[in-house]
Design a protein around this motif. Structure first.
Motif, PDB file in Angstrom:
ATOM      1  N   PHE A  44       0.796  -1.234   0.000  1.00  0.00           N
ATOM      2  CA  PHE A  44       0.000   0.000   0.000  1.00  0.00           C
ATOM      3  C   PHE A  44       0.826   1.281   0.000  1.00  0.00           C
ATOM      4  O   PHE A  44       0.274   2.373  -0.118  1.00  0.00           O
ATOM      5  CB  PHE A  44      -1.046  -0.006   1.129  1.00  0.00           C
ATOM      6  CG  PHE A  44      -0.527  -0.022   2.543  1.00  0.00           C
ATOM      7  CD1 PHE A  44      -0.344   1.167   3.240  1.00  0.00           C
ATOM      8  CD2 PHE A  44      -0.294  -1.213   3.203  1.00  0.00           C
ATOM      9  CE1 PHE A  44       0.085   1.159   4.555  1.00  0.00           C
ATOM     10  CE2 PHE A  44       0.127  -1.239   4.515  1.00  0.00           C
ATOM     11  CZ  PHE A  44       0.331  -0.050   5.198  1.00  0.00           C
ATOM     12  N   ILE A  45       2.158   1.158   0.070  1.00  0.00           N
ATOM     13  CA  ILE A  45       3.050   2.278  -0.219  1.00  0.00           C
ATOM     14  C   ILE A  45       4.055   1.764  -1.247  1.00  0.00           C
ATOM     15  O   ILE A  45       4.902   0.921  -0.929  1.00  0.00           O
ATOM     16  CB  ILE A  45       3.765   2.780   1.043  1.00  0.00           C
ATOM     17  CG1 ILE A  45       2.741   3.237   2.084  1.00  0.00           C
ATOM     18  CG2 ILE A  45       4.729   3.911   0.705  1.00  0.00           C
ATOM     19  CD1 ILE A  45       3.342   3.581   3.428  1.00  0.00           C
ATOM     20  N   PHE A  46       3.963   2.225  -2.482  1.00  0.00           N
ATOM     21  CA  PHE A  46       4.766   1.596  -3.534  1.00  0.00           C
ATOM     22  C   PHE A  46       5.172   2.600  -4.599  1.00  0.00           C
ATOM     23  O   PHE A  46       4.618   3.687  -4.709  1.00  0.00           O
ATOM     24  CB  PHE A  46       4.007   0.413  -4.149  1.00  0.00           C
ATOM     25  CG  PHE A  46       2.837   0.771  -5.046  1.00  0.00           C
ATOM     26  CD1 PHE A  46       2.866   0.471  -6.402  1.00  0.00           C
ATOM     27  CD2 PHE A  46       1.701   1.387  -4.542  1.00  0.00           C
ATOM     28  CE1 PHE A  46       1.795   0.772  -7.239  1.00  0.00           C
ATOM     29  CE2 PHE A  46       0.622   1.695  -5.364  1.00  0.00           C
ATOM     30  CZ  PHE A  46       0.670   1.389  -6.720  1.00  0.00           C
ATOM     31  N   GLY A  47       6.203   2.212  -5.384  1.00  0.00           N
ATOM     32  CA  GLY A  47       6.655   3.076  -6.467  1.00  0.00           C
ATOM     33  C   GLY A  47       8.151   3.327  -6.440  1.00  0.00           C
ATOM     34  O   GLY A  47       8.911   2.651  -5.746  1.00  0.00           O
TER      35      GLY A  47
ATOM     36  N   ASP B 290      -3.069  -9.052   6.711  1.00  0.00           N
ATOM     37  CA  ASP B 290      -1.756  -9.666   6.585  1.00  0.00           C
ATOM     38  C   ASP B 290      -1.273  -9.511   5.145  1.00  0.00           C
ATOM     39  O   ASP B 290      -1.909 -10.007   4.213  1.00  0.00           O
ATOM     40  CB  ASP B 290      -1.830 -11.152   6.942  1.00  0.00           C
ATOM     41  CG  ASP B 290      -2.142 -11.377   8.409  1.00  0.00           C
ATOM     42  OD1 ASP B 290      -2.089 -10.405   9.177  1.00  0.00           O
ATOM     43  OD2 ASP B 290      -2.419 -12.535   8.783  1.00  0.00           O
ATOM     44  N   SER B 291      -0.170  -8.836   4.970  1.00  0.00           N
ATOM     45  CA  SER B 291       0.360  -8.639   3.626  1.00  0.00           C
ATOM     46  C   SER B 291       1.685  -7.886   3.718  1.00  0.00           C
ATOM     47  O   SER B 291       2.446  -8.098   4.653  1.00  0.00           O
ATOM     48  CB  SER B 291      -0.638  -7.914   2.730  1.00  0.00           C
ATOM     49  OG  SER B 291      -0.365  -8.174   1.372  1.00  0.00           O
ATOM     50  N   TYR B 292       1.927  -6.970   2.774  1.00  0.00           N
ATOM     51  CA  TYR B 292       3.190  -6.241   2.680  1.00  0.00           C
ATOM     52  C   TYR B 292       2.903  -4.737   2.739  1.00  0.00           C
ATOM     53  O   TYR B 292       1.972  -4.244   2.116  1.00  0.00           O
ATOM     54  CB  TYR B 292       3.899  -6.554   1.363  1.00  0.00           C
ATOM     55  CG  TYR B 292       3.922  -8.027   1.023  1.00  0.00           C
ATOM     56  CD1 TYR B 292       4.941  -8.855   1.476  1.00  0.00           C
ATOM     57  CD2 TYR B 292       2.893  -8.586   0.253  1.00  0.00           C
ATOM     58  CE1 TYR B 292       4.951 -10.205   1.170  1.00  0.00           C
ATOM     59  CE2 TYR B 292       2.894  -9.936  -0.061  1.00  0.00           C
ATOM     60  CZ  TYR B 292       3.926 -10.746   0.405  1.00  0.00           C
ATOM     61  OH  TYR B 292       3.922 -12.082   0.099  1.00  0.00           O
ATOM     62  N   ILE B 293       3.764  -4.014   3.453  1.00  0.00           N
ATOM     63  CA  ILE B 293       3.572  -2.564   3.554  1.00  0.00           C
ATOM     64  C   ILE B 293       4.117  -1.859   2.321  1.00  0.00           C
ATOM     65  O   ILE B 293       3.409  -1.110   1.654  1.00  0.00           O
ATOM     66  CB  ILE B 293       4.247  -2.009   4.834  1.00  0.00           C
ATOM     67  CG1 ILE B 293       3.549  -2.576   6.075  1.00  0.00           C
ATOM     68  CG2 ILE B 293       4.184  -0.478   4.842  1.00  0.00           C
ATOM     69  CD1 ILE B 293       4.249  -2.217   7.380  1.00  0.00           C
ATOM     70  N   THR B 294       5.385  -2.096   1.993  1.00  0.00           N
ATOM     71  CA  THR B 294       6.023  -1.363   0.892  1.00  0.00           C
ATOM     72  C   THR B 294       6.346  -2.277  -0.289  1.00  0.00           C
ATOM     73  O   THR B 294       6.573  -3.479  -0.130  1.00  0.00           O
ATOM     74  CB  THR B 294       7.332  -0.693   1.349  1.00  0.00           C
ATOM     75  OG1 THR B 294       8.284  -1.695   1.705  1.00  0.00           O
ATOM     76  CG2 THR B 294       7.091   0.238   2.521  1.00  0.00           C
ATOM     77  N   ALA B 295       6.373  -1.678  -1.463  1.00  0.00           N
ATOM     78  CA  ALA B 295       6.850  -2.339  -2.686  1.00  0.00           C
ATOM     79  C   ALA B 295       7.633  -1.294  -3.468  1.00  0.00           C
ATOM     80  O   ALA B 295       7.091  -0.590  -4.317  1.00  0.00           O
ATOM     81  CB  ALA B 295       5.696  -2.894  -3.505  1.00  0.00           C
ATOM     82  N   SER B 296       8.914  -1.199  -3.143  1.00  0.00           N
ATOM     83  CA  SER B 296       9.771  -0.203  -3.778  1.00  0.00           C
ATOM     84  C   SER B 296      10.197  -0.681  -5.163  1.00  0.00           C
ATOM     85  O   SER B 296      10.503  -1.859  -5.360  1.00  0.00           O
ATOM     86  CB  SER B 296      11.001   0.046  -2.903  1.00  0.00           C
ATOM     87  OG  SER B 296      11.911   0.900  -3.540  1.00  0.00           O
ATOM     88  N   ASN B 297      10.235   0.250  -6.110  1.00  0.00           N
ATOM     89  CA  ASN B 297      10.540  -0.102  -7.498  1.00  0.00           C
ATOM     90  C   ASN B 297      11.739   0.683  -8.013  1.00  0.00           C
ATOM     91  O   ASN B 297      11.782   1.103  -9.160  1.00  0.00           O
ATOM     92  CB  ASN B 297       9.318   0.156  -8.383  1.00  0.00           C
ATOM     93  CG  ASN B 297       9.457  -0.479  -9.759  1.00  0.00           C
ATOM     94  OD1 ASN B 297      10.123  -1.485  -9.926  1.00  0.00           O
ATOM     95  ND2 ASN B 297       8.832   0.136 -10.750  1.00  0.00           N
ATOM     96  N   GLN B 298      12.722   0.900  -7.139  1.00  0.00           N
ATOM     97  CA  GLN B 298      13.916   1.614  -7.562  1.00  0.00           C
ATOM     98  C   GLN B 298      14.742   0.770  -8.539  1.00  0.00           C
ATOM     99  O   GLN B 298      14.692  -0.456  -8.520  1.00  0.00           O
ATOM    100  CB  GLN B 298      14.777   1.942  -6.345  1.00  0.00           C
ATOM    101  CG  GLN B 298      14.069   2.728  -5.258  1.00  0.00           C
ATOM    102  CD  GLN B 298      13.797   4.159  -5.643  1.00  0.00           C
ATOM    103  OE1 GLN B 298      14.300   4.640  -6.657  1.00  0.00           O
ATOM    104  NE2 GLN B 298      12.996   4.853  -4.870  1.00  0.00           N
TER     105      GLN B 298
END
Length: 365
Positions: free
Chosen positions: A184-187, A203-211
């Motif tokens: 839910f915080i990504f990019g 239950d899941s993932y907070i961040t998905a960084s796409n650097q």
């Protein structure tokens, strides 16, 4: 004496009228659902902003504004102020399957540089856990493509893919509440979150960084934040993040972590060797420093994550995070040290002995 008192009353009356007029005209545009402003819709206010102008201040009166909003890149230097994030809500219910992809599912899209928002809720109401959305339940509440954007005392609320910091540009998030379910915080942004409540609904993932690997010194930085389960939801096994991109870069500093954070802290994107993101973890930078709480278990963290020392942690200042040369992926225009006027929000961190953050959240901003 009576004459003097009458003169004083007249002066006070004139002064109060002056300040009332000044307060009324402090905003360039007023949006109000009841018709008492310049517009009844926020998009009309966005469209009315002159291209490439000096700062335009838009005040949004309390209300629920159901609109799919877009502030295009030529509408620079916009300030958007609500009465309170609790009663000034910008909402929509688009989602990936019908919108044509995640990046088109936004409720609000900010493409312009130098955008500032305060006392606003940005919301997407689509619950990606419901069966009718299984084919494309990604639903972005707020998507940012502009540089030097600030969000203060706001709430960014949704489910899967709530807050899409898409572009590799700079965003400062201070005294905000951000909630969601998966990624839910990504990019790809360079983003500093300070003094924020980060709330998992499931239950899941907070961040998905796409650097991109090797191109950024900083990615998502969380400082003095409360990482917690949403008090109204049931989240017990949550990961701090998983690497969407090969150079995923996420750091938590001085944060309180509730018991819903899994002992290993972080996750891989996929366990399938055939998946294109299978090896992303190998070039990922995930780290913590001086965190605490029942969910902070540094000795159990996944082997390829890091615990920073004090010297390394001192590199994570606002001034250093936002200098122009911290990325080679984008040519950023000048160094940036954002400031917030009248910043009166109090520290939200619980005590060292706290088991959860519910009490501080209730007393929060």
């Amino acid at each position: 004496m009576k004459k003097t008192f009458l003169i004083l009353l007249l002066v006070l009356a004139h002064s109060s009228t002056f300040f009332a007029q000044k307060s009324k005209t402090a905003y360039d545009i007023i949006v109000a659902k009841d018709g008492s402003g310049n517009f009844t819709k926020v998009q009309d206010a966005f469209d009315a902003v002159p291209d490439n102008s000096k700062r335009t201040i838009i005040f949004v009166k309390a209300g629920i504004y159901k609109e799919k909003l877009k502030l295009i890149s030529s509408k620079k230097n916009v300030t958007l102020i609500g009465e309170s994030y609790k009663n000034t809500i910008l909402t929509y219910d688009d989602y990936a399957e019908i919108a044509g992809g995640t990046s088109k599912s936004f409720s609000t899209l900010i493409e312009a540089d130098d955008f500032y928002a305060e006392n606003i809720t940005f919301e997407n109401t689509i619950d990606s856990n419901l069966p009718q959305y299984k084919k494309g339940g990604q639903a972005v509440a707020l998507m940012v493509n502009g540089d030097r954007t600030i969000f203060h005392n706001c709430k960014i609320s949704g489910f899967q893919d709530t807050f899409y910091l898409k572009a590799n540009k700079r965003t400062y998030i201070k005294d905000c509440i951000i909630d969601g379910t998966t990624d839910f915080i990504f990019g790809s942004a360079i983003a500093l979150f300070e003094n924020c409540f980060i709330q998992s609904k499931r239950d899941s993932y907070i961040t998905a960084s796409n650097q991109d690997v090797g191109k950024n010194k900083y990615g998502f930085v969380f400082k003095d934040c409360v990482i917690m389960a949403n008090p109204k939801e049931d989240a017990t096994k949550v990961s701090l993040g998983r690497p969407w991109g090969t150079g995923a870069n996420v750091v938590f500093i001085n944060c309180f972590e509730e018991s819903h954070i899994i002992p290993e802290g972080w996750s891989v994107w996929s366990k399938d060797p055939e998946h294109k993101a299978f090896n992303n973890w190998k070039t990922t930078f995930y780290a913590e420093y001086n965190c605490y709480g029942p969910g902070y278990k540094p000795n159990n963290r996944i082997a390829w994550s890091h615990q920073l020392n004090e010297t390394k942690a001192l590199e994570y200042t606002k001034e250093k995070i936002f200098v122009a040369n911290t990325t080679t992926a984008n040519n950023l225009e000048g160094d940036w040290n954002p400031t917030i006027e009248n910043d009166k929000c109090k520290i939200i961190l619980p005590s060292k002995k706290a088991k959860n953050a519910n009490s501080v959240f209730k007393k929060g901003f």
